[in-house]
Design a protein around this motif. Structure first.
Motif, PDB file in Angstrom:
ATOM      1  N   GLN A 194      19.835  38.277-111.854  1.00  0.00           N
ATOM      2  CA  GLN A 194      21.145  37.696-112.173  1.00  0.00           C
ATOM      3  C   GLN A 194      21.504  37.950-113.632  1.00  0.00           C
ATOM      4  OE1 GLN A 194      20.614  33.563-110.831  1.00  0.00           O
ATOM      5  NE2 GLN A 194      22.339  33.873-109.463  1.00  0.00           N
ATOM      6  N   SER A 195      20.536  37.749-114.522  1.00  0.00           N
ATOM      7  CA  SER A 195      20.778  37.938-115.946  1.00  0.00           C
ATOM      8  C   SER A 195      21.130  39.385-116.254  1.00  0.00           C
ATOM      9  CB  SER A 195      19.533  37.512-116.731  1.00  0.00           C
ATOM     10  OG  SER A 195      19.696  37.771-118.108  1.00  0.00           O
ATOM     11  N   LEU A 196      20.408  40.322-115.659  1.00  0.00           N
ATOM     12  CA  LEU A 196      20.685  41.740-115.887  1.00  0.00           C
ATOM     13  C   LEU A 196      22.073  42.120-115.395  1.00  0.00           C
ATOM     14  CD1 LEU A 196      17.223  43.227-114.858  1.00  0.00           C
ATOM     15  CD2 LEU A 196      18.255  43.368-117.121  1.00  0.00           C
ATOM     16  N   MET A 197      22.476  41.550-114.274  1.00  0.00           N
ATOM     17  CA  MET A 197      23.786  41.865-113.721  1.00  0.00           C
ATOM     18  C   MET A 197      24.900  41.343-114.617  1.00  0.00           C
ATOM     19  SD  MET A 197      23.153  41.273-109.642  1.00  0.00           S
ATOM     20  CE  MET A 197      24.835  41.673-109.250  1.00  0.00           C
ATOM     21  N   VAL A 198      24.723  40.133-115.148  1.00  0.00           N
ATOM     22  CA  VAL A 198      25.743  39.549-116.011  1.00  0.00           C
ATOM     23  C   VAL A 198      25.804  40.277-117.350  1.00  0.00           C
ATOM     24  CG1 VAL A 198      26.410  37.483-117.297  1.00  0.00           C
ATOM     25  CG2 VAL A 198      25.633  37.281-114.929  1.00  0.00           C
ATOM     26  N   GLN A 199      24.641  40.524-117.952  1.00  0.00           N
ATOM     27  CA  GLN A 199      24.601  41.179-119.256  1.00  0.00           C
ATOM     28  C   GLN A 199      25.179  42.585-119.206  1.00  0.00           C
ATOM     29  OE1 GLN A 199      20.558  41.041-120.682  1.00  0.00           O
ATOM     30  NE2 GLN A 199      20.474  38.806-120.667  1.00  0.00           N
ATOM     31  N   SER A 200      24.942  43.281-118.114  1.00  0.00           N
ATOM     32  CA  SER A 200      25.430  44.655-117.983  1.00  0.00           C
ATOM     33  C   SER A 200      26.843  44.721-117.417  1.00  0.00           C
ATOM     34  CB  SER A 200      24.486  45.461-117.078  1.00  0.00           C
ATOM     35  OG  SER A 200      23.182  45.468-117.592  1.00  0.00           O
ATOM     36  N   ASP A 201      27.380  43.570-117.022  1.00  0.00           N
ATOM     37  CA  ASP A 201      28.739  43.514-116.450  1.00  0.00           C
ATOM     38  C   ASP A 201      28.906  44.542-115.336  1.00  0.00           C
ATOM     39  OD1 ASP A 201      31.360  42.659-116.125  1.00  0.00           O
ATOM     40  OD2 ASP A 201      32.147  44.100-117.585  1.00  0.00           O
ATOM     41  N   LEU A 202      28.007  44.474-114.347  1.00  0.00           N
ATOM     42  CA  LEU A 202      27.990  45.473-113.288  1.00  0.00           C
ATOM     43  C   LEU A 202      29.126  45.275-112.292  1.00  0.00           C
ATOM     44  CD1 LEU A 202      24.162  45.532-112.523  1.00  0.00           C
ATOM     45  CD2 LEU A 202      25.455  47.071-114.007  1.00  0.00           C
ATOM     46  N   ALA A 203      29.637  46.391-111.793  1.00  0.00           N
ATOM     47  CA  ALA A 203      30.646  46.331-110.733  1.00  0.00           C
ATOM     48  C   ALA A 203      30.001  46.078-109.381  1.00  0.00           C
ATOM     49  CB  ALA A 203      31.436  47.637-110.691  1.00  0.00           C
ATOM     50  N   GLY A 204      28.706  46.342-109.269  1.00  0.00           N
ATOM     51  CA  GLY A 204      27.991  46.121-108.011  1.00  0.00           C
ATOM     52  C   GLY A 204      26.506  46.304-108.216  1.00  0.00           C
ATOM     53  N   GLY A 205      25.718  45.672-107.343  1.00  0.00           N
ATOM     54  CA  GLY A 205      24.273  45.795-107.403  1.00  0.00           C
ATOM     55  C   GLY A 205      23.725  46.392-106.121  1.00  0.00           C
ATOM     56  N   ILE A 206      22.622  47.120-106.221  1.00  0.00           N
ATOM     57  CA  ILE A 206      22.006  47.782-105.070  1.00  0.00           C
ATOM     58  C   ILE A 206      20.529  47.405-105.035  1.00  0.00           C
ATOM     59  CG2 ILE A 206      21.556  49.977-103.921  1.00  0.00           C
ATOM     60  CD1 ILE A 206      23.873  51.147-105.640  1.00  0.00           C
ATOM     61  N   LEU A 207      20.059  46.948-103.888  1.00  0.00           N
ATOM     62  CA  LEU A 207      18.668  46.536-103.727  1.00  0.00           C
ATOM     63  C   LEU A 207      17.954  47.469-102.759  1.00  0.00           C
ATOM     64  CD1 LEU A 207      19.150  42.665-103.273  1.00  0.00           C
ATOM     65  CD2 LEU A 207      18.837  43.938-105.405  1.00  0.00           C
ATOM     66  N   THR A 208      16.763  47.928-103.142  1.00  0.00           N
ATOM     67  CA  THR A 208      15.929  48.733-102.255  1.00  0.00           C
ATOM     68  C   THR A 208      14.799  47.852-101.709  1.00  0.00           C
ATOM     69  OG1 THR A 208      14.538  49.440-104.116  1.00  0.00           O
ATOM     70  CG2 THR A 208      16.423  50.839-103.546  1.00  0.00           C
ATOM     71  N   PRO A 209      14.172  48.259-100.601  1.00  0.00           N
ATOM     72  CA  PRO A 209      13.055  47.474-100.063  1.00  0.00           C
ATOM     73  C   PRO A 209      11.905  47.407-101.072  1.00  0.00           C
ATOM     74  CG  PRO A 209      13.809  49.116 -98.481  1.00  0.00           C
ATOM     75  CD  PRO A 209      14.478  49.434 -99.769  1.00  0.00           C
ATOM     76  N   PRO A 210      11.171  46.282-101.146  1.00  0.00           N
ATOM     77  CA  PRO A 210      11.320  45.053-100.356  1.00  0.00           C
ATOM     78  C   PRO A 210      12.281  44.046-100.967  1.00  0.00           C
ATOM     79  CG  PRO A 210       9.366  44.900-101.708  1.00  0.00           C
ATOM     80  CD  PRO A 210       9.961  46.252-101.990  1.00  0.00           C
ATOM     81  N   LEU A 211      12.925  44.396-102.106  1.00  0.00           N
ATOM     82  CA  LEU A 211      13.870  43.462-102.731  1.00  0.00           C
ATOM     83  C   LEU A 211      15.040  43.162-101.821  1.00  0.00           C
ATOM     84  CD1 LEU A 211      14.018  45.051-106.308  1.00  0.00           C
ATOM     85  CD2 LEU A 211      12.637  43.108-105.573  1.00  0.00           C
ATOM     86  N   SER A 212      15.380  44.094-100.931  1.00  0.00           N
ATOM     87  CA  SER A 212      16.548  43.941-100.067  1.00  0.00           C
ATOM     88  C   SER A 212      16.396  42.829 -99.046  1.00  0.00           C
ATOM     89  CB  SER A 212      16.849  45.262 -99.357  1.00  0.00           C
ATOM     90  OG  SER A 212      15.704  45.750 -98.689  1.00  0.00           O
ATOM     91  N   GLU A 213      15.183  42.293 -98.914  1.00  0.00           N
ATOM     92  CA  GLU A 213      14.984  41.175 -97.998  1.00  0.00           C
ATOM     93  C   GLU A 213      14.145  40.056 -98.639  1.00  0.00           C
ATOM     94  OE1 GLU A 213      12.993  42.745 -94.598  1.00  0.00           O
ATOM     95  OE2 GLU A 213      11.891  44.191 -95.793  1.00  0.00           O
ATOM     96  N   HIS A 214      14.204  39.990 -99.952  1.00  0.00           N
ATOM     97  CA  HIS A 214      13.502  38.934-100.685  1.00  0.00           C
ATOM     98  C   HIS A 214      14.346  37.658-100.597  1.00  0.00           C
ATOM     99  CE1 HIS A 214      11.903  36.642-104.059  1.00  0.00           C
ATOM    100  NE2 HIS A 214      10.877  37.478-104.115  1.00  0.00           N
ATOM    101  N   ASP A 215      13.845  36.645 -99.903  1.00  0.00           N
ATOM    102  CA  ASP A 215      14.641  35.455 -99.597  1.00  0.00           C
ATOM    103  C   ASP A 215      15.191  34.777-100.842  1.00  0.00           C
ATOM    104  OD1 ASP A 215      14.254  35.799 -96.901  1.00  0.00           O
ATOM    105  OD2 ASP A 215      12.519  34.470 -96.784  1.00  0.00           O
TER     106      ASP A 215
END
Length: 350
Positions: A123-144
């Motif tokens: 979350q912090s990285l997304m806010v600091q970088s002001d990202l237009a979108g985030g992409i998750l690869t496995p296994p992060l893509s299903e980390h509850d």
């Protein structure tokens, strides 16, 4: 007296004004072309693009974002333990190529899935970088924990190969159960009955799905699954080689081994050389994904191709259009490609 070294003149940066002047259009028109907006005539668009190419103009992403009130950066978050993975490397390259075509930049961050601060870190990285979108690869893509935290952000999120699609996320995958079935069915159709399987880590949904497809094919062909021939792996070359050593040391070794990705299949191939086995004459080997690795080795691997190029283009397009508000699950077709690493078992050839 030594002559002073001549001073080099710093080249003046090309600006959007230079492009507009050369193309004989307004700055607004150049901006519309850069942002790929449709309301520009094809002839004008071509003239602006010619000017951009001739001047080697590269837009300032920060200024571009401020002017349009948009971010032109996407973030790719990967498992820190997957550094060196051909699958992750290919995803990165495909996203980079697609971002470049769309005028976006990519930020790549490796994170630790087991970290108690994972959700806060992303979350912090997304806010600091002001990202237009985030992409998750496995296994992060299903980390509850991570998924739950990202539900409450305003940033669209795309996930590769999640076990289940969820509202608010852009999900891309292939039918891994069917892919596992198709690869096992190929080996069964060649006459193999004693088939080994090297599956990936259990926290990867696609690893479980491919193994489930393998079991389904074996059941339909009425061939019992020998659990001693089914070994865990870590989606790495070494884990494939270790599994190959175990399987090929058995008094009655398998005639074929299916690995849940290319890296492990390559490891099995390396193990077969230590046992002086010929592939495919003495042992058939097959894998998944179709990395450049699988195409460069010899014999070239029979594989199930995962359509990462098509999946990536869909992910980037959806993030740019900000379509992460409604459920958007996309399943892409896989393809079985038969190469030189598989053949009928020796006893079936006589």
């Amino acid at each position: 007296m030594d002559e002073a070294a001549p001073r080099t003149r710093k080249r003046k940066a090309v600006t959007i004004y230079d492009v507009a002047k050369r193309a004989h259009v307004s700055i607004k028109t150049v901006s519309m072309v850069l942002n790929n907006l449709p309301a520009v005539k094809a002839e004008t668009r071509a003239r602006v693009q010619d000017a951009i190419d001739a001047l080697a103009y590269h837009p300032n992403q920060l200024a571009r974002g401020l002017a349009s009130h948009r971010s032109f950066m996407l973030g790719l978050f990967c498992d820190g333990n997957a550094i060196g993975s051909n699958y992750i490397a290919r995803i990165q390259m495909e996203i980079l190529k697609t971002c470049q075509k769309e005028g976006y930049h990519l930020v790549i961050e490796y994170v630790e899935p087991s970290s108690p601060n994972l959700a806060r870190q992303v979350q912090s990285l997304m806010v600091q970088s002001d990202l237009a979108g985030g992409i998750l690869t496995p296994p992060l893509s299903e980390h509850d924990g991570l998924i739950e935290a990202l539900k409450h952000t305003d940033t669209p999120i795309a996930r590769y190969s999640p076990e289940r699609s969820m509202p608010g996320f852009i999900d891309v995958d292939m039918d891994n159960v069917q892919a596992g079935y198709d690869m096992a069915a190929l080996l069964l159709s060649l006459g193999h009955r004693r088939i080994g399987f090297v599956h990936g880590e259990y926290d990867h949904a696609d690893a479980r799905a491919r193994f489930a497809g393998f079991r389904r094919a074996m059941a339909e062909w009425k061939v019992p699954v020998d659990e001693s021939l089914c070994l865990p792996g870590e989606f790495t070359y070494k884990s494939g080689m270790d599994a190959g050593d175990v399987l090929l040391s058995l008094p009655e070794r398998p005639t074929a081994i299916l690995a849940a990705n290319d890296d492990m299949a390559a490891g099995v191939l390396a193990a077969s050389l230590r046992f002086n086995l010929r592939v495919p004459e003495d042992l058939s080997i097959a894998g998944f994904d179709d990395s450049l690795f699988s195409q460069a080795m010899w014999p070239r691997l029979t594989i199930c191709r995962q359509p990462l190029t098509e999946m990536t283009e869909a992910v980037v397009a959806a993030l740019i259009r900000n379509e992460g508000v409604e459920p958007a699950a996309m399943v892409f077709p896989h393809k079985v490609i038969v190469r030189q690493s598989t053949a009928a078992p020796a006893e079936a050839r006589f």
